[in-house]
Design an enzyme around this catalytic site. Structure first.
Site, PDB file in Angstrom:
ATOM      1  N   GLY A  31       0.818  -1.214   0.000  1.00  0.00           N
ATOM      2  CA  GLY A  31       0.000   0.000   0.000  1.00  0.00           C
ATOM      3  C   GLY A  31       0.848   1.258   0.000  1.00  0.00           C
ATOM      4  N   HIS A  37       4.227   2.083  -7.989  1.00  0.00           N
ATOM      5  CA  HIS A  37       3.212   1.012  -7.993  1.00  0.00           C
ATOM      6  C   HIS A  37       2.295   1.142  -9.205  1.00  0.00           C
ATOM      7  CE1 HIS A  37       4.007   1.448  -3.530  1.00  0.00           C
ATOM      8  NE2 HIS A  37       4.245   0.166  -3.719  1.00  0.00           N
ATOM      9  N   GLN A 153      15.358  -8.046  -3.536  1.00  0.00           N
ATOM     10  CA  GLN A 153      14.073  -8.744  -3.385  1.00  0.00           C
ATOM     11  C   GLN A 153      13.716  -9.495  -4.670  1.00  0.00           C
ATOM     12  OE1 GLN A 153      10.456  -7.151  -1.255  1.00  0.00           O
ATOM     13  NE2 GLN A 153       9.819  -6.625  -3.308  1.00  0.00           N
TER      14      GLN A 153
HETATM   15  O1  PAF Z   1       7.998  -4.786  -2.094  1.00  0.00           O
HETATM   16  C1  PAF Z   1       7.070  -4.809  -1.256  1.00  0.00           C
HETATM   17  O2  PAF Z   1       6.241  -3.898  -1.176  1.00  0.00           O
HETATM   18  C2  PAF Z   1       6.947  -5.989  -0.305  1.00  0.00           C
HETATM   19  O3  PAF Z   1       8.186  -6.450   0.079  1.00  0.00           O
HETATM   20  C3  PAF Z   1       6.085  -7.119  -0.875  1.00  0.00           C
HETATM   21  C4  PAF Z   1       6.719  -7.735  -2.109  1.00  0.00           C
HETATM   22  C5  PAF Z   1       4.693  -6.608  -1.217  1.00  0.00           C
HETATM   23  C6  PAF Z   1       5.927  -8.236   0.169  1.00  0.00           C
HETATM   24  O4  PAF Z   1       5.324  -7.765   1.318  1.00  0.00           O
END
Ligand code: PAF
Length: 281
Positions: A31, A37, A153
């Site tokens: 969020g 995003h 990540q």
């Molecule tokens: O990148 C993010 O916002 C978070 O690490 C994710 C991938 C939604 C996991 O909670």
């Protein structure tokens, strides 16, 4: 657009699309949605017939002294943003829905999680891979979309997908920057105007490194020393790391050869900021 809060409703809600063979794209988020995003949602919208955005501030990826409690949760604005990007389904589960009483399972990717952010945020990536694995099992998407800003990540999740044979494609989307170069992040809202100005030293140092490498510099120690100096001289801050590693294996480099990831994490004011660029040696 529908908002769904339980795993049961999400599964039954997506069943007709799955039966009809429609491609399902998942954009996992915590969020506090911003242009970064939005760019993931737009790419998902172009590539998939059904777009699911998950909004869940995942407690297991925050350390005990990190910002879980104060992490921004502007639910109404986030829903408006998803509607604006023509998302079909927003999945907003509670903590109890994702981590019911009695749960004890964690998904851990080894080696790739030891360096960079993993060194400073013990357990962080176990929390990420656990929640992402759960989301993959709940949504069963054909594609999942992640931002290159969280470079480590992405590498870790790609490895998890390979190792656990998840039948989906990971799509990595470019970093979205403010016009002055600051990488977009939900945590930028913690910055005061002075902090925000100082934070430009991060993208500035990365740009300098890119240009210096393009001009022929190959010595990693010299590049890192100068980047650290540029960031430290911008004002009060705490540098977690400035590192140059192989972009796929995340193994530290001594000379610039092949695809290299130049990554950094720096605390400025109340925010821990990360940024990176990939260069070709
Ligand atoms: O990148 C993010 O916002 C978070 O690490 C994710 C991938 C939604 C996991 O909670």
């Amino acid at each position: 657009m529908r908002k769904i809060e339980t795993i049961h409703d999400l599964r039954s809600g997506l069943a007709p699309a799955r039966r009809a063979g429609r491609t399902i794209g998942l954009v996992p988020t915590m969020g506090a949605l911003h242009e970064g995003h939005r760019s993931l949602m737009r790419i998902a919208r172009q590539q998939c017939q059904e777009v699911v955005v998950s909004i869940f501030v995942n407690p297991t990826q925050f350390g005990p002294n990190e910002d879980y409690q104060r992490y921004p949760r502007p639910a109404e604005a986030d829903l408006a943003c998803c509607a604006d990007e023509r998302v079909d389904t927003v999945f907003m589960p509670s903590v109890e829905e994702m981590y019911p009483v009695g749960e004890t399972t964690r998904v851990a990717v080894t080696r790739l999680t030891e360096g960079l952010c993993g060194r400073f945020r013990p357990g962080h990536f176990d929390g990420v891979t656990t929640v992402v694995a759960k989301l993959f099992n709940i949504v069963q998407p054909d594609r999942a979309y992640f931002g290159q800003k969280d470079a480590q990540q992405v590498v870790v999740i790609r490895q998890m997908v390979r190792d656990l044979c998840f039948p989906l494609e990971i799509v990595t989307c470019p970093i979205i920057r403010e016009p002055d170069g600051l990488a977009m992040s939900s945590r930028n809202m913690y910055l005061s105007p002075a902090d925000r100005k100082q934070a430009l030293s991060l993208s500035g140092a990365l740009r300098w490194a890119q240009q210096t490498i393009a001009a022929g510099q190959r010595d990693v120690a010299a590049l890192v020393a100068e980047m650290r100096e540029q960031i430290a001289s911008s004002g009060r801050c705490r540098i977690d790391y400035v590192e140059i590693v192989d972009a796929d294996s995340l193994v530290p480099k001594t000379t610039i050869t092949g695809r290299c990831l130049i990554a950094l994490a720096v605390h400025i004011g109340p925010a821990r900021l990360i940024d990176n660029v990939v260069v070709e040696g």
